[in-house]
Design a protein around this motif. Sequence first.
Motif, PDB file in Angstrom:
ATOM      1  N   ILE A  82     -61.020 -10.912 -16.847  1.00  0.00           N
ATOM      2  CA  ILE A  82     -60.584  -9.510 -16.805  1.00  0.00           C
ATOM      3  C   ILE A  82     -59.969  -9.114 -18.142  1.00  0.00           C
ATOM      4  O   ILE A  82     -60.233  -8.024 -18.665  1.00  0.00           O
ATOM      5  N   THR A  83     -59.158 -10.000 -18.726  1.00  0.00           N
ATOM      6  CA  THR A  83     -58.517  -9.707 -20.005  1.00  0.00           C
ATOM      7  C   THR A  83     -59.552  -9.553 -21.112  1.00  0.00           C
ATOM      8  O   THR A  83     -59.452  -8.633 -21.939  1.00  0.00           O
ATOM      9  N   LEU A  84     -60.543 -10.425 -21.148  1.00  0.00           N
ATOM     10  CA  LEU A  84     -61.596 -10.332 -22.162  1.00  0.00           C
ATOM     11  C   LEU A  84     -62.382  -9.037 -22.013  1.00  0.00           C
ATOM     12  O   LEU A  84     -62.667  -8.350 -23.004  1.00  0.00           O
ATOM     13  N   ARG A  85     -62.705  -8.663 -20.774  1.00  0.00           N
ATOM     14  CA  ARG A  85     -63.418  -7.404 -20.545  1.00  0.00           C
ATOM     15  C   ARG A  85     -62.566  -6.213 -20.951  1.00  0.00           C
ATOM     16  O   ARG A  85     -63.059  -5.247 -21.536  1.00  0.00           O
ATOM     17  N   LEU A  86     -61.269  -6.266 -20.658  1.00  0.00           N
ATOM     18  CA  LEU A  86     -60.361  -5.168 -20.993  1.00  0.00           C
ATOM     19  C   LEU A  86     -60.218  -5.016 -22.503  1.00  0.00           C
ATOM     20  O   LEU A  86     -60.272  -3.895 -23.025  1.00  0.00           O
ATOM     21  N   VAL A 113     -66.342   2.160 -18.013  1.00  0.00           N
ATOM     22  CA  VAL A 113     -67.784   1.859 -18.036  1.00  0.00           C
ATOM     23  C   VAL A 113     -68.021   0.437 -18.543  1.00  0.00           C
ATOM     24  O   VAL A 113     -68.820  -0.313 -17.958  1.00  0.00           O
ATOM     25  N   ILE A 114     -67.332   0.057 -19.614  1.00  0.00           N
ATOM     26  CA  ILE A 114     -67.498  -1.294 -20.162  1.00  0.00           C
ATOM     27  C   ILE A 114     -67.034  -2.342 -19.148  1.00  0.00           C
ATOM     28  O   ILE A 114     -67.697  -3.372 -18.963  1.00  0.00           O
ATOM     29  N   MET A 115     -65.906  -2.084 -18.483  1.00  0.00           N
ATOM     30  CA  MET A 115     -65.418  -3.035 -17.476  1.00  0.00           C
ATOM     31  C   MET A 115     -66.441  -3.212 -16.356  1.00  0.00           C
ATOM     32  O   MET A 115     -66.665  -4.330 -15.878  1.00  0.00           O
ATOM     33  N   LYS A 116     -67.061  -2.128 -15.933  1.00  0.00           N
ATOM     34  CA  LYS A 116     -68.054  -2.192 -14.860  1.00  0.00           C
ATOM     35  C   LYS A 116     -69.322  -2.910 -15.336  1.00  0.00           C
ATOM     36  O   LYS A 116     -69.879  -3.740 -14.613  1.00  0.00           O
ATOM     37  N   LEU A 117     -69.768  -2.595 -16.556  1.00  0.00           N
ATOM     38  CA  LEU A 117     -70.986  -3.220 -17.068  1.00  0.00           C
ATOM     39  C   LEU A 117     -70.819  -4.723 -17.285  1.00  0.00           C
ATOM     40  O   LEU A 117     -71.738  -5.498 -17.032  1.00  0.00           O
ATOM     41  N   SER A 119     -71.024 -13.510 -18.090  1.00  0.00           N
ATOM     42  CA  SER A 119     -70.199 -14.699 -18.308  1.00  0.00           C
ATOM     43  C   SER A 119     -69.406 -14.543 -19.612  1.00  0.00           C
ATOM     44  O   SER A 119     -69.596 -13.585 -20.368  1.00  0.00           O
ATOM     45  N   PHE A 120     -68.518 -15.501 -19.868  1.00  0.00           N
ATOM     46  CA  PHE A 120     -67.722 -15.469 -21.095  1.00  0.00           C
ATOM     47  C   PHE A 120     -68.619 -15.469 -22.329  1.00  0.00           C
ATOM     48  O   PHE A 120     -68.391 -14.721 -23.270  1.00  0.00           O
ATOM     49  N   ALA A 121     -69.617 -16.330 -22.325  1.00  0.00           N
ATOM     50  CA  ALA A 121     -70.511 -16.435 -23.482  1.00  0.00           C
ATOM     51  C   ALA A 121     -71.256 -15.123 -23.721  1.00  0.00           C
ATOM     52  O   ALA A 121     -71.390 -14.683 -24.871  1.00  0.00           O
ATOM     53  N   GLN A 122     -71.732 -14.487 -22.671  1.00  0.00           N
ATOM     54  CA  GLN A 122     -72.442 -13.224 -22.828  1.00  0.00           C
ATOM     55  C   GLN A 122     -71.524 -12.128 -23.365  1.00  0.00           C
ATOM     56  O   GLN A 122     -71.933 -11.333 -24.212  1.00  0.00           O
ATOM     57  N   ILE A 123     -70.283 -12.100 -22.907  1.00  0.00           N
ATOM     58  CA  ILE A 123     -69.338 -11.092 -23.396  1.00  0.00           C
ATOM     59  C   ILE A 123     -69.007 -11.353 -24.860  1.00  0.00           C
ATOM     60  O   ILE A 123     -68.936 -10.416 -25.669  1.00  0.00           O
ATOM     61  N   PHE A 155     -71.881 -10.199 -26.919  1.00  0.00           N
ATOM     62  CA  PHE A 155     -71.820  -8.736 -26.974  1.00  0.00           C
ATOM     63  C   PHE A 155     -70.780  -8.282 -27.996  1.00  0.00           C
ATOM     64  O   PHE A 155     -71.035  -7.376 -28.796  1.00  0.00           O
ATOM     65  N   ASP A 156     -69.605  -8.923 -27.994  1.00  0.00           N
ATOM     66  CA  ASP A 156     -68.567  -8.596 -28.972  1.00  0.00           C
ATOM     67  C   ASP A 156     -69.050  -8.842 -30.393  1.00  0.00           C
ATOM     68  O   ASP A 156     -68.791  -8.042 -31.297  1.00  0.00           O
ATOM     69  N   LEU A 157     -69.736  -9.950 -30.600  1.00  0.00           N
ATOM     70  CA  LEU A 157     -70.263 -10.264 -31.921  1.00  0.00           C
ATOM     71  C   LEU A 157     -71.258  -9.203 -32.385  1.00  0.00           C
ATOM     72  O   LEU A 157     -71.211  -8.751 -33.539  1.00  0.00           O
ATOM     73  N   ILE A 158     -72.143  -8.791 -31.495  1.00  0.00           N
ATOM     74  CA  ILE A 158     -73.132  -7.753 -31.847  1.00  0.00           C
ATOM     75  C   ILE A 158     -72.430  -6.438 -32.160  1.00  0.00           C
ATOM     76  O   ILE A 158     -72.782  -5.753 -33.134  1.00  0.00           O
ATOM     77  N   VAL A 159     -71.418  -6.077 -31.376  1.00  0.00           N
ATOM     78  CA  VAL A 159     -70.677  -4.830 -31.622  1.00  0.00           C
ATOM     79  C   VAL A 159     -69.976  -4.883 -32.977  1.00  0.00           C
ATOM     80  O   VAL A 159     -69.994  -3.910 -33.739  1.00  0.00           O
ATOM     81  N   VAL A 160     -69.366  -6.017 -33.309  1.00  0.00           N
ATOM     82  CA  VAL A 160     -68.692  -6.156 -34.609  1.00  0.00           C
ATOM     83  C   VAL A 160     -69.704  -6.065 -35.746  1.00  0.00           C
ATOM     84  O   VAL A 160     -69.445  -5.400 -36.762  1.00  0.00           O
TER      85      VAL A 160
END
Length: 102
Positions: free
Chosen positions: A28-32, A67-71, A76-80, A83-88
């Motif tokens: 939850i913290t990582l998604r937030l 929306v991001i929290m729902k998506l 999993s942690f690795a997928q998030i 995603f963070d790496l791609i956004v950066v």
Amino acid sequence: MGIGDKLSSFSNNVQEGAKSTAMTIMHITLRLITGLLVGGTLALIGQELIGYGTFALIFATVVVVAVIMKLLSQWSFAQILIFDLIVVLVGMLLRMYILVAP
């Protein structure tokens, strides 16, 4: 089944529950954090482009975070983290474009 076995079983259940709770809180913290960074960035971009006020900035941030929290809820942690790496990387590309553009 003696008292030692029951105590051992209880201790294992407590450990598994604590591990499960810790993993859920971390997820939850990582998604937030991901939602806040993406939401804040998109809201600031929208504020610069359109020029809306503080209330709209907060509203846009909250909507994007939701929306991001729902998506990301099923990821999993690795997928998030990917995603963070791609956004950066996209953010760095946009920054480079802004700095180079005349």
